[in-house]
Design an enzyme around this catalytic site. Structure first.
Site, PDB file in Angstrom:
ATOM      1  CG  ASP A   1      -1.496   1.304   1.515  1.00 23.72           C
ATOM      2  OD1 ASP A   1      -2.221   1.704   0.887  1.00 23.72           O
ATOM      3  OD2 ASP A   1      -1.214   1.855   2.706  1.00 23.72           O
TER       4      ASP A   1
ATOM      5  CG  ASP B   1      -1.444   8.005   1.257  1.00 21.41           C
ATOM      6  OD1 ASP B   1      -0.379   8.505   0.989  1.00 21.41           O
ATOM      7  OD2 ASP B   1      -2.509   8.045   0.584  1.00 21.41           O
TER       8      ASP B   1
ATOM      9  NE  ARG C   1      -3.041  13.395  -1.175  1.00 20.45           N
ATOM     10  CZ  ARG C   1      -2.155  13.111  -2.419  1.00 20.45           C
ATOM     11  NH1 ARG C   1      -1.573  12.138  -2.481  1.00 20.45           N
ATOM     12  NH2 ARG C   1      -2.128  13.893  -3.227  1.00 20.45           N
TER      13      ARG C   1
ATOM     14  NE  ARG D   1      -8.889   9.492  -7.237  1.00 15.26           N
ATOM     15  CZ  ARG D   1      -8.416   9.182  -5.918  1.00 15.26           C
ATOM     16  NH1 ARG D   1      -8.752   8.109  -5.730  1.00 15.26           N
ATOM     17  NH2 ARG D   1      -8.237  10.273  -5.151  1.00 15.26           N
TER      18      ARG D   1
ATOM     19  NE  ARG E   1      -8.565  14.105  -3.837  1.00 18.04           N
ATOM     20  CZ  ARG E   1      -8.363  13.337  -2.871  1.00 18.04           C
ATOM     21  NH1 ARG E   1      -9.378  12.896  -2.011  1.00 18.04           N
ATOM     22  NH2 ARG E   1      -7.055  13.237  -2.373  1.00 18.04           N
TER      23      ARG E   1
ATOM     24  CB  SER F   1     -11.817  11.634   0.142  1.00 16.09           C
ATOM     25  OG  SER F   1     -10.723  10.704   0.173  1.00 16.09           O
TER      26      SER F   1
ATOM     27  CG  ASP G   1     -11.110   5.801  -2.855  1.00 18.93           C
ATOM     28  OD1 ASP G   1     -10.986   7.005  -3.009  1.00 18.93           O
ATOM     29  OD2 ASP G   1     -10.066   5.035  -2.306  1.00 18.93           O
TER      30      ASP G   1
ATOM     31  CG  ASP H   1      -2.221   2.376   6.505  1.00 15.79           C
ATOM     32  OD1 ASP H   1      -2.386   2.223   5.463  1.00 15.79           O
ATOM     33  OD2 ASP H   1      -2.641   3.475   7.153  1.00 15.79           O
TER      34      ASP H   1
ATOM     35  CE1 TYR I   1      -2.721  -8.189   7.442  1.00 19.72           C
ATOM     36  CE2 TYR I   1      -4.953  -8.507   8.198  1.00 19.72           C
ATOM     37  CZ  TYR I   1      -3.458  -8.797   8.434  1.00 19.72           C
ATOM     38  OH  TYR I   1      -3.278  -9.017   9.691  1.00 19.72           O
TER      39      TYR I   1
ATOM     40  CG  ASP J   1      -7.205 -12.740  -1.682  1.00 21.38           C
ATOM     41  OD1 ASP J   1      -8.458 -12.305  -2.506  1.00 21.38           O
ATOM     42  OD2 ASP J   1      -6.689 -13.979  -2.188  1.00 21.38           O
TER      43      ASP J   1
HETATM   44  O1  M1P Z   1      -4.570   5.739  -0.301  1.00 26.22           O
HETATM   45  C1  M1P Z   1      -5.558   6.006   0.706  1.00 26.22           C
HETATM   46  C2  M1P Z   1      -6.472   7.281  -0.014  1.00 26.22           C
HETATM   47  O2  M1P Z   1      -5.703   8.322  -0.204  1.00 26.22           O
HETATM   48  C3  M1P Z   1      -6.518   9.566  -0.523  1.00 26.22           C
HETATM   49  O3  M1P Z   1      -7.313   9.576   0.525  1.00 26.22           O
HETATM   50  P1  M1P Z   1      -7.308  11.195   1.363  1.00 26.22           P
HETATM   51  O4  M1P Z   1      -7.390  12.211   0.160  1.00 26.22           O
HETATM   52  O5  M1P Z   1      -8.957  10.982   1.745  1.00 26.22           O
HETATM   53  O6  M1P Z   1      -6.329  11.307   2.261  1.00 26.22           O
HETATM   54  C4  M1P Z   1      -7.226   9.293  -1.414  1.00 26.22           C
HETATM   55  O7  M1P Z   1      -6.555   9.436  -2.856  1.00 26.22           O
HETATM   56  C5  M1P Z   1      -8.096   7.951  -1.689  1.00 26.22           C
HETATM   57  O8  M1P Z   1      -8.650   7.743  -2.889  1.00 26.22           O
HETATM   58  C6  M1P Z   1      -7.078   6.908  -1.156  1.00 26.22           C
HETATM   59  O9  M1P Z   1      -7.880   5.645  -1.050  1.00 26.22           O
END
Ligand code: M1P
Length: 269
Positions: free
Chosen positions: A25, A27, A34, A139, A150, A195, A197, A231, A243, A245
């Site tokens: 993964d 983030d 980010r 997307r 965003r 956000s 998805d 995470d 995780y 699967d």
């Molecule tokens: O990778 C986890 C998530 O990262 C972003 O979430 P947020 O902007 O809410 O912090 C998004 O890109 C989301 O699509 C993605 O799942």
């Protein structure tokens, strides 16, 4: 070296741990949310790549992973054997694109507009400490819905995340969507700070495993040991499905430092 060109790695079929791949993964697993991955992380991934195949699987789009893992002079596709953006809806193998798929193609324009109109109407009726822009991001394989928008800054993101923990803004909207569109076959996943998805059921991170399984026909390599590091491995988190699967060996991590520690232990790096 973190920036070694793809050519310096042994071909996939000559890696010492043939049949083993590590999928990550992004983030909070490879990089802080980010933000950019640390030089130490890139270095350890490079060392791992000399032993087995490596790939990332992120919910975000390719451009964001390029920013978080690559740099203006280093394409992210040169740092991993497999790059799976949007859970693998956009995919690269050894720098070359693999067949993709799309959310709009799957759902159709009419149903899509019903969905979008409902979300925009709902968001127009709630009050938050702050609202910014881009409430729905379109997307390839999903839409991403953000009540604050965003365009929020990092400080605004942190503020929204804390507010949402108390007021369940995202959870409530997800519940409303589930009630309104029970027959759409959609999955809602709260993976990040601001956000969630929305994608067809089954198009979670397990989607990318079809590209790994296709390696058997493509190159003759059968990946029997598919390690996954993430995470958000708890039910409702966007790493949960892959995780748990049966095709993967799951590793739940707390942060990128934890990922590094595990990689050192598991692969003697
Ligand atoms: O990778 C986890 C998530 O990262 C972003 O979430 P947020 O902007 O809410 O912090 C998004 O890109 C989301 O699509 C993605 O799942």
């Amino acid at each position: 070296m973190a920036t070694e060109a793809a050519g310096v790695y042994p071909p996939l079929e000559k890696r010492p741990l043939q049949g083993t791949i590590c999928l990550f993964d992004v983030d909070e697993t490879l990089s802080p949310a980010r933000r950019h991955a640390s030089p130490e992380m890139l270095e350890i991934l490079s060392r791992l790549r000399h032993k087995c195949a490596i790939g990332f699987v992120g919910g975000s789009n390719f451009q964001k992973q390029q920013e978080q893992l690559g740099s203006p002079s280093v394409p992210v596709t040169s740092l991993f054997d497999f790059c799976f953006s949007e859970n693998g809806l956009t995919a690269y193998r050894l720098g070359k694109p693999l067949a993709g798929n799309s959310f709009i193609q799957w759902l159709g324009e009419e149903k899509y507009q019903e969905l979008v109109n409902f979300i925009l109407r709902y968001l127009s009726e709630i009050k938050l400490p702050k609202k910014r822009g881009t409430f729905i991001e379109f997307r390839t394989g999903m839409i991403n819905v953000s009540p604050i928008g965003r365009n929020a800054t990092q400080a605004e993101r942190d503020e929204f995340e804390a507010y949402d923990k108390v007021h369940n803004v995202r959870k409530n909207l997800v519940e409303a969507l589930k009630q309104k569109f029970p027959d759409y076959g959609l999955t809602y996943s709260i993976g990040g700070q601001i956000s969630f998805d929305v994608f067809p059921t089954g198009w979670d991170k397990t989607y990318c495993l079809r590209h790994i399984e296709a390696e058997k026909e493509r190159s003759g390599i059968e990946y029997k040991n598919i390690h996954f590091f993430g995470d958000k491995c708890f039910p409702g988190g966007n790493d949960y499905e892959i995780y748990t699967d049966p095709r993967t060996i799951g590793h739940a991590v707390e942060n990128p430092e934890h990922t590094i520690k595990l990689l050192k232990e598991l692969f003697d790096l």
